[in-house]
Design a protein around this motif. Structure first.
Motif, mmCIF file in Angstrom:
data_model
loop_
_atom_site.group_PDB
_atom_site.id
_atom_site.type_symbol
_atom_site.label_atom_id
_atom_site.label_comp_id
_atom_site.label_asym_id
_atom_site.label_seq_id
_atom_site.Cartn_x
_atom_site.Cartn_y
_atom_site.Cartn_z
ATOM 1 N N GLU A 39 0.839 -1.205 0.000
ATOM 2 C CA GLU A 39 0.000 0.000 0.000
ATOM 3 C C GLU A 39 0.870 1.250 0.000
ATOM 4 N N SER A 44 -2.219 2.111 -3.049
ATOM 5 C CA SER A 44 -3.527 1.479 -3.276
ATOM 6 C C SER A 44 -3.709 0.285 -2.355
ATOM 7 N N TYR A 45 -4.784 0.311 -1.574
ATOM 8 C CA TYR A 45 -5.122 -0.852 -0.763
ATOM 9 C C TYR A 45 -5.622 -1.992 -1.649
ATOM 10 N N GLY A 46 -6.233 -1.645 -2.789
ATOM 11 C CA GLY A 46 -6.669 -2.680 -3.711
ATOM 12 C C GLY A 46 -5.500 -3.488 -4.237
#
Length: 408
Positions: A39, A44-46
């Protein structure tokens, strides 16, 4: 506790328990460290979730395979190879800037090469103690592993937030290599030789006891994963409450395992233990909606202590009944399948809880956890005839036998 002191005085037992806990300590840090690092690197956590999913898929896939390899090439060779590959993959994740595809590839390799320490040590245990001590030893092992889940997330969070995610991943590599070396070089690992299994890969899963242990392990760990998501959703990421409540959950499991480890295991043992977990989690559903916000941590903690009391004893039943029901050559692979079931349960439990949190709120995640536990208890009740009665019986694996040539 006198029984546990006697157990730990048995030659090699204390050493092998300490070594395997150290070698497995990275298991409680790696997922969180990868999530935080990716992250931070990608924003991005995705993307971090995709990398974590790749690592989880690799670990779930490799468990039975690397466990079976130990009967072909020996424990030390397999553990040394997997430890080295896993360490290199984690170093690459930490030190080489790359895109999402690269992070996913190395995450997958790290998962595939996770050393099968858990399968190895539970295969070794029956060779260290007598039949009377084996069930308490499984219970002690299931209890003490809670130390990993209490301390490891706290350690990696402190290091990652204070020193950075790269030092956090490097710390995991240090534990992986040092703990792995301690375990691999332990005399007990060198003395125990797993015979090569004569059955095809996966056949051991056809044994009712192994299948039951895998299914119930899937449901039990699914419940635990849903609880983790529920607690974080209830108390948020910013404060101490979530970490403290989850620590209390693990302490309850530790206490339950130590308190009930000496109780003989009958066919209804699993049902009783899963019922305890279910009762605590069902109570938590009502607690989060019926008390003031100031009192919620205390009431949720009380419910999770009750639920936790059943977890380590349930795991101990899984390990003991598996040990007593398969040939020694099949034990490592059997524990590998059980571990895979637990990993899949953790992934599914987290996913379902996440969807419910978004849809109906954090109470939905507690309901998911309770649902997993209730189904686990029902499976144990419906299939109670499939559980062995180990009261007064040796829980050691079935010896491997071969035809002996007779001269006539």
């Amino acid at each position: 506790m006198a029984g546990y002191r006697e157990l730990l005085r048995a030659p090699g037992v204390a050493r092998i328990i300490a070594a395997q806990l150290t070698a497995r300590f990275p298991n409680g840090m790696t997922s969180l460290a990868i999530l935080l690092h990716v992250e931070q690197m990608t924003g991005s956590y995705g993307a971090a979730g995709l990398v974590l999913a790749a690592a989880s898929v690799g670990q779930a896939t490799s468990g039975p395979v690397t466990s079976r390899w130990m009967g072909i090439w020996g424990m030390r060779r397999v553990l040394t190879l997997t430890t080295a590959v896993c360490a290199v993959a984690l170093l690459a994740l930490a030190l080489i800037p790359m895109g999402i595809a690269g992070y996913m590839a190395f995450g997958l390799v790290a998962g595939l090469s996770t050393p099968p320490v858990q399968s190895a040590v539970r295969t070794i245990y029956p060779k260290l103690v007598n039949a009377r001590q084996l069930t308490p030893l499984f219970s002690l092992d299931a209890s003490l592993q809670e130390i990993i889940w209490i301390l490891a997330p706290v350690v990696i969070t402190l290091v990652a937030t204070q020193a950075g995610t790269v030092p956090g991943l490097l710390l995991i590599v240090v534990f992986l290599v040092a703990g792995g070396a301690w375990f691999i070089l332990s005399p007990e690992v060198g003395r125990v030789r797993i015979p090569r299994s004569r059955r095809a890969f996966g056949k051991v899963l056809g044994k009712p006891v192994v299948l039951l242990a895998t299914v119930i392990g899937f449901l039990l760990i699914g419940a635990c994963a849903a609880v983790e998501a529920a607690v974080v959703a209830t108390f948020g990421h910013g404060g101490l409450e979530a970490g403290l409540v989850l620590a209390v959950f693990s302490v309850g499991s530790l206490a339950g395992g130590l308190a009930f480890g000496h109780i003989p295991i009958g066919p209804w043992a699993m049902a009783r233990r899963m019922a305890i977990v279910a009762v605590g989690l069902v109570a938590a559903i009502f607690v989060v909606g019926d008390v003031t916000s100031a009192a919620t941590p205390w009431w949720v903690s009380a419910c999770l202590v009750v639920a936790g009391v059943g977890i380590a004893p349930a795991l101990a039943v899984m390990f003991a009944m598996t040990s007593a029901s398969v040939k020694f050559s099949e034990t490592a692979e059997a524990y590998g399948w059980i571990g895979t079931g637990q990993l899949i349960g953790a992934a599914l439990g987290s996913a379902i809880a996440g969807f419910l949190i978004d849809g109906v709120g954090h109470a939905g995640a507690y309901a998911a956890a309770a649902g997993f536990a209730i189904v686990g208890a029902l499976v144990a009740v419906v299939f109670v005839r499939g559980f062995p009665d180990l009261r007064g019986r040796d829980a050691s694996p079935i010896p491997d036998t071969e035809p002996v040539p007779v001269i006539t």
